[in-house]
Design an enzyme around this catalytic site. Structure first.
Site, PDB file in Angstrom:
ATOM      1  N   CYS A   1       5.926  -0.209   7.239  1.00  0.00           N
ATOM      2  CA  CYS A   1       5.559   0.982   6.481  1.00  0.00           C
ATOM      3  C   CYS A   1       6.727   1.334   5.568  1.00  0.00           C
ATOM      4  O   CYS A   1       7.877   1.294   6.003  1.00  0.00           O
ATOM      5  CB  CYS A   1       5.275   2.136   7.443  1.00  0.00           C
ATOM      6  N   LEU A   2       6.444   1.657   4.324  1.00  0.00           N
ATOM      7  CA  LEU A   2       7.525   1.998   3.395  1.00  0.00           C
ATOM      8  C   LEU A   2       8.270   3.256   3.830  1.00  0.00           C
ATOM      9  O   LEU A   2       9.377   3.500   3.374  1.00  0.00           O
ATOM     10  CB  LEU A   2       6.959   2.173   1.979  1.00  0.00           C
TER      11      LEU A   2
ATOM     12  N   HIS B   1      -2.400   7.560   7.241  1.00  0.00           N
ATOM     13  CA  HIS B   1      -1.415   8.442   6.585  1.00  0.00           C
ATOM     14  C   HIS B   1      -2.070   9.755   6.147  1.00  0.00           C
ATOM     15  O   HIS B   1      -1.447  10.814   6.200  1.00  0.00           O
ATOM     16  CB  HIS B   1      -0.826   7.763   5.338  1.00  0.00           C
TER      17      HIS B   1
ATOM     18  N   GLY C   1       0.839  -1.189   0.000  1.00  0.00           N
ATOM     19  CA  GLY C   1       0.000   0.000   0.000  1.00  0.00           C
ATOM     20  C   GLY C   1       0.876   1.240   0.000  1.00  0.00           C
ATOM     21  O   GLY C   1       2.053   1.179   0.382  1.00  0.00           O
TER      22      GLY C   1
ATOM     23  N   GLN D   1       3.107   9.986   1.253  1.00  0.00           N
ATOM     24  CA  GLN D   1       4.393   9.276   1.248  1.00  0.00           C
ATOM     25  C   GLN D   1       5.246   9.601   0.024  1.00  0.00           C
ATOM     26  O   GLN D   1       6.438   9.310   0.016  1.00  0.00           O
ATOM     27  CB  GLN D   1       4.168   7.757   1.335  1.00  0.00           C
TER      28      GLN D   1
ATOM     29  N   HIS E   1      -4.210   1.585   7.729  1.00  0.00           N
ATOM     30  CA  HIS E   1      -2.865   2.169   7.743  1.00  0.00           C
ATOM     31  C   HIS E   1      -2.774   3.353   6.768  1.00  0.00           C
ATOM     32  O   HIS E   1      -2.263   4.421   7.119  1.00  0.00           O
ATOM     33  CB  HIS E   1      -1.857   1.069   7.373  1.00  0.00           C
ATOM     34  N   GLU E   2      -3.304   3.160   5.554  1.00  0.00           N
ATOM     35  CA  GLU E   2      -3.210   4.226   4.543  1.00  0.00           C
ATOM     36  C   GLU E   2      -4.111   5.406   4.888  1.00  0.00           C
ATOM     37  O   GLU E   2      -3.729   6.566   4.679  1.00  0.00           O
ATOM     38  CB  GLU E   2      -3.576   3.683   3.150  1.00  0.00           C
TER      39      GLU E   2
HETATM   40 ZN    ZN Z   1       2.825   3.534   5.711  1.00  0.00          ZN
END
Ligand code: ZN
Length: 186
Positions: free
Chosen positions: A88-89, A134, A46, A51, A130-131
């Site tokens: 998380c990226l 963000h 995701g 991000q 999670h997204e």
């Molecule tokens: Zn993330």
């Protein structure tokens, strides 16, 4: 469409609530395409627009071989909870068991401005929560119990990427981490 640099924890854009999308135009479709390509390159499950430095309420996912995207999401969460590993990226190599709702109903729009509803459970539900976080400037470490959050912060401070120029989004690099995300980063 180009793959974008992924902003890392420490970049202010990750702590800033994103704005609603008002115009469903070509620019939005390009954003969804950039997000999707960047997520698949990472690889991740995701990715949210902040991000890659775009403060708009848009995210994409790639869960169980299904690609999706959602604009201006509003979530209804189940009372039933799940616990499981989350990464998380924007936090390379950092993973912690994170409590989330087991299922989610996400109402929003596709990139053409048509209303859509996504019903997700287990990992898809986790990714959508999670997204959406963000988009509100909330990060997965904010969802950890206090003890675990302290441990995560210690690990983050000791990580090689934390506090680097890359972490502040100032260096235009394509790939910020040589480490495998095992496709779990969201
Ligand atoms: Zn993330």
């Amino acid at each position: 469409m180009p793959i974008q640099p992924i902003r890392l924890f420490g970049d202010p854009v990750l702590a800033t609530p994103a704005a609603r999308v008002e115009t469903f135009d070509k620019e939005l479709r390009t954003l969804v395409s950039d997000l999707t390509e960047t997520m698949r390159d990472a690889p991740g499950a995701g990715l949210a627009a902040p991000q890659i430095g775009v403060p708009l309420r848009v995210f994409v996912w790639d869960v169980d071989d299904e690609l999706g995207h959602l604009v201006n999401p509003v979530l209804t969460l189940s009372e039933e909870l799940q616990d499981g590993e989350e990464g998380c990226l924007s936090f390379p190599d950092i993973r912690y068991d994170t409590p989330r709702a087991m299922t989610v109903i996400a109402n929003g729009f596709n990139m053409h401005g048509e209303p859509v509803q996504i019903n997700g459970s287990e990992f898809l539900a986790r990714a959508i929560q999670h997204e959406t976080d963000h988009l509100d400037g909330i990060l997965f470490i904010d969802r950890l119990p206090t003890d675990l959050r302290k441990e995560a912060m210690r690990e983050i401070r000791e990580s090689e990427w934390f506090g680097s120029e890359i972490a502040h989004g100032t260096t235009p690099v394509i790939k910020v981490s040589p480490h495998s995300t095992r496709g779990l980063g969201i």
